[in-house]
Design an enzyme around this catalytic site. Structure first.
Site, PDB file in Angstrom:
ATOM      1  CB  THR A   3      -0.916   0.008   1.252  1.00  0.00           C
ATOM      2  OG1 THR A   3      -1.551   1.271   1.380  1.00  0.00           O
ATOM      3  CG2 THR A   3      -0.127  -0.246   2.526  1.00  0.00           C
ATOM      4  CE1 TYR A  18      -4.287  -2.233   5.060  1.00  0.00           C
ATOM      5  CE2 TYR A  18      -3.528  -0.066   4.360  1.00  0.00           C
ATOM      6  CZ  TYR A  18      -3.944  -1.343   4.048  1.00  0.00           C
ATOM      7  OH  TYR A  18      -4.008  -1.737   2.728  1.00  0.00           O
ATOM      8  CE  LYS A  33      -0.953  -4.675   2.630  1.00  0.00           C
ATOM      9  NZ  LYS A  33      -1.501  -5.984   2.161  1.00  0.00           N
TER      10      LYS A  33
HETATM   11  N1  LIG Z   1      -8.464  -1.156  -0.909  1.00  0.00           N
HETATM   12  C1  LIG Z   1      -7.507  -0.226  -1.064  1.00  0.00           C
HETATM   13  O1  LIG Z   1      -7.787   0.969  -1.210  1.00  0.00           O
HETATM   14  C2  LIG Z   1      -6.058  -0.630  -1.088  1.00  0.00           C
HETATM   15  C3  LIG Z   1      -5.071   0.365  -1.212  1.00  0.00           C
HETATM   16  C4  LIG Z   1      -3.726  -0.012  -1.241  1.00  0.00           C
HETATM   17  C5  LIG Z   1      -3.390  -1.357  -1.145  1.00  0.00           C
HETATM   18  N2  LIG Z   1      -4.369  -2.285  -1.003  1.00  0.00           N
HETATM   19  C6  LIG Z   1      -3.961  -3.694  -0.867  1.00  0.00           C
HETATM   20  O2  LIG Z   1      -4.421  -4.385  -2.017  1.00  0.00           O
HETATM   21  C7  LIG Z   1      -4.800  -5.726  -1.662  1.00  0.00           C
HETATM   22  C8  LIG Z   1      -6.196  -6.026  -2.149  1.00  0.00           C
HETATM   23  O3  LIG Z   1      -7.086  -5.076  -1.558  1.00  0.00           O
HETATM   24  P1  LIG Z   1      -8.662  -5.178  -1.795  1.00  0.00           P
HETATM   25  O4  LIG Z   1      -9.179  -3.780  -1.841  1.00  0.00           O
HETATM   26  O5  LIG Z   1      -8.975  -6.131  -2.905  1.00  0.00           O
HETATM   27  O6  LIG Z   1      -9.109  -5.822  -0.401  1.00  0.00           O
HETATM   28  P2  LIG Z   1     -10.583  -6.181   0.102  1.00  0.00           P
HETATM   29  O7  LIG Z   1     -11.575  -5.964  -0.974  1.00  0.00           O
HETATM   30  O8  LIG Z   1     -10.743  -5.504   1.421  1.00  0.00           O
HETATM   31  O9  LIG Z   1     -10.463  -7.746   0.329  1.00  0.00           O
HETATM   32  C9  LIG Z   1      -9.628  -8.273   1.279  1.00  0.00           C
HETATM   33  C10 LIG Z   1      -9.875  -9.758   1.336  1.00  0.00           C
HETATM   34  O10 LIG Z   1      -9.021 -10.302   2.371  1.00  0.00           O
HETATM   35  C11 LIG Z   1      -9.761 -11.253   3.056  1.00  0.00           C
HETATM   36  N3  LIG Z   1      -9.289 -11.490   4.410  1.00  0.00           N
HETATM   37  C12 LIG Z   1      -9.282 -10.622   5.452  1.00  0.00           C
HETATM   38  N4  LIG Z   1      -8.834 -11.250   6.550  1.00  0.00           N
HETATM   39  C13 LIG Z   1      -8.556 -12.526   6.187  1.00  0.00           C
HETATM   40  C14 LIG Z   1      -8.088 -13.658   6.875  1.00  0.00           C
HETATM   41  N5  LIG Z   1      -7.828 -13.637   8.187  1.00  0.00           N
HETATM   42  N6  LIG Z   1      -7.912 -14.824   6.202  1.00  0.00           N
HETATM   43  C15 LIG Z   1      -8.213 -14.893   4.887  1.00  0.00           C
HETATM   44  N7  LIG Z   1      -8.678 -13.846   4.172  1.00  0.00           N
HETATM   45  C16 LIG Z   1      -8.847 -12.681   4.827  1.00  0.00           C
HETATM   46  C17 LIG Z   1     -11.182 -10.717   3.089  1.00  0.00           C
HETATM   47  O11 LIG Z   1     -12.035 -11.776   3.348  1.00  0.00           O
HETATM   48  P3  LIG Z   1     -13.561 -11.576   3.823  1.00  0.00           P
HETATM   49  O12 LIG Z   1     -14.296 -11.238   2.562  1.00  0.00           O
HETATM   50  O13 LIG Z   1     -13.892 -12.930   4.386  1.00  0.00           O
HETATM   51  O14 LIG Z   1     -13.547 -10.487   4.846  1.00  0.00           O
HETATM   52  C18 LIG Z   1     -11.296 -10.133   1.686  1.00  0.00           C
HETATM   53  O15 LIG Z   1     -11.743 -11.112   0.783  1.00  0.00           O
HETATM   54  C19 LIG Z   1      -4.597  -5.817  -0.140  1.00  0.00           C
HETATM   55  O16 LIG Z   1      -3.339  -6.371   0.116  1.00  0.00           O
HETATM   56  C20 LIG Z   1      -4.612  -4.385   0.325  1.00  0.00           C
HETATM   57  O17 LIG Z   1      -3.839  -4.209   1.501  1.00  0.00           O
HETATM   58  C21 LIG Z   1      -5.687  -1.964  -0.995  1.00  0.00           C
END
Ligand SMILES: NC(=O)c1ccc[n+]([C@@H]2O[C@H](COP(=O)([O-])OP(=O)(O)OC[C@H]3O[C@@H](n4cnc5c(N)ncnc54)[C@H](OP(=O)(O)O)[C@@H]3O)[C@@H](O)[C@H]2O)c1
Length: 295
Positions: free
Chosen positions: A102, A126, A130
């Site tokens: 991130t 957070y 990360k």
């Molecule tokens: N969203 C952003 O703005 C953003 C920005 C920068 C970087 N990122 C990074 O990009 C990546 C993808 O983000 P995203 O937006 O696609 O995330 P997201 O939509 O929030 O999805 C995260 C997923 O992780 C799963 N998860 C959470 N805890 C878990 C656990 N204990 N065991 C197994 N699975 C678990 C969740 O499962 P559940 O559905 O069961 O909760 C969900 O399916 C992440 O690494 C995030 O840190 C995101």
């Protein structure tokens, strides 16, 4: 190539499933809870041993930025320690890993856009968790590629764009912070970028392994500018739209502090993988058009 993806119902994984569905020779194995629970030590290693993937994308994460201030240990376990375990299990198979990270590893004080070697200094729990995930994943597997992205939105799950559209159904006017700058990034475009990495790796090339990359939407915006663009596209697509006006972060306090400018320079990724994400305004229009078609 058998590709294992963690975080089955997340925005990025659903985007990868859509974009990767018709690629010949690509078998996608998307895992989520309960089969894969990153909170449980050993769970990821068991899943990786069972499925024996050729490559892994770790997109599962504890992404609740404010809640992480109250649950720092949980964030460290899921985003930090589990990333190290996934990397070690991948290394045991000789498989490369793409570890998502991130822009919140930066404090945003220096102004952007930042290259991969800029000093990191997360402001909140957070971002710290990360960053630990980056470090442990790189240390445990010499074939790890850390991929930092930012401000992710898509037609799937929960994100800022969908929150703005929902709020516009009930309100005529919204105030949105205008002093935080970043790169709105479509998860569908990110999926295309990840597939470009995997194509480069097919046949054994190791470009980028052991390194860190930035990949985010082209162009930057404040949250307020992003919200205003969302409303323009919502109106064009026949969805309810609201007036957007700026406020300062000081008037919209959140539990976790956010970087003032966390814009990312994605040119290293473009150079090594011949891929650049589209302008965020174009992708925003596409995502809203899809949401409108489904409404
Ligand atoms: N969203 C952003 O703005 C953003 C920005 C920068 C970087 N990122 C990074 O990009 C990546 C993808 O983000 P995203 O937006 O696609 O995330 P997201 O939509 O929030 O999805 C995260 C997923 O992780 C799963 N998860 C959470 N805890 C878990 C656990 N204990 N065991 C197994 N699975 C678990 C969740 O499962 P559940 O559905 O069961 O909760 C969900 O399916 C992440 O690494 C995030 O840190 C995101």
């Amino acid at each position: 190539m058998r590709l294992m993806i963690t975080g089955r119902d997340g925005q990025l994984v659903r985007s990868l499933i859509r974009r990767g569905a018709n690629i010949p020779g690509l078998e996608l194995v998307a895992l989520g809870r309960p089969e894969l629970d990153l909170e449980q030590p050993g769970s990821a290693a068991r899943a990786i041993t069972a499925h024996r993937p050729d490559a892994i994308v770790n997109a599962a994460a504890y992404t609740a930025v404010d809640q992480a201030e109250d649950e720092p240990d949980r964030a460290v376990r899921i985003n930090g320690e589990a990333a190290g375990e996934i990397a070690a299990a991948a290394a045991a198979l000789g498989a490369p890993l793409i570890q998502l990270s991130t822009d919140y590893v930066f404090d945003g004080r220096a102004g952007g856009p930042r290259t991969e070697d800029a000093p990191v200094s997360p402001l909140g729990s957070y971002g710290r968790s990360k960053l630990l995930g980056e470090q442990l994943a790189l240390a445990a597997n010499s074939r790890t590629l850390v991929l930092r992205t930012a401000w992710v939105y898509s037609p799937f799950g929960r994100n800022f764009l969908k929150t703005m559209l929902t709020l516009a159904r009930d309100r005529d006017a919204l105030t949105v912070v205008a002093d935080q700058r970043g790169n709105p990034s479509s998860a569908l475009d990110l999926a295309d970028g990840i597939l470009a990495v995997l194509r480069t790796w097919e046949g054994g090339a190791r470009v980028g392994q052991g390194g860190t990359y930035h990949l985010a939407g082209t162009g930057d915006a404040t949250w307020c500018e992003f919200a205003a663009a969302i409303m323009v596209e919502a109106a064009a697509a026949g969805l309810p739209a609201a007036r957007v006006s700026p406020i300062a972060t000081a008037h919209f306090p959140t539990k976790a502090p956010r970087p003032a400018d966390s814009t990312l320079d994605s040119s290293k990724f473009a150079r090594d993988f011949a891929f650049r994400m589209p302008d965020w305004r174009r992708s925003t229009a596409e995502v809203i058009a899809e949401i409108a078609r489904a409404a």
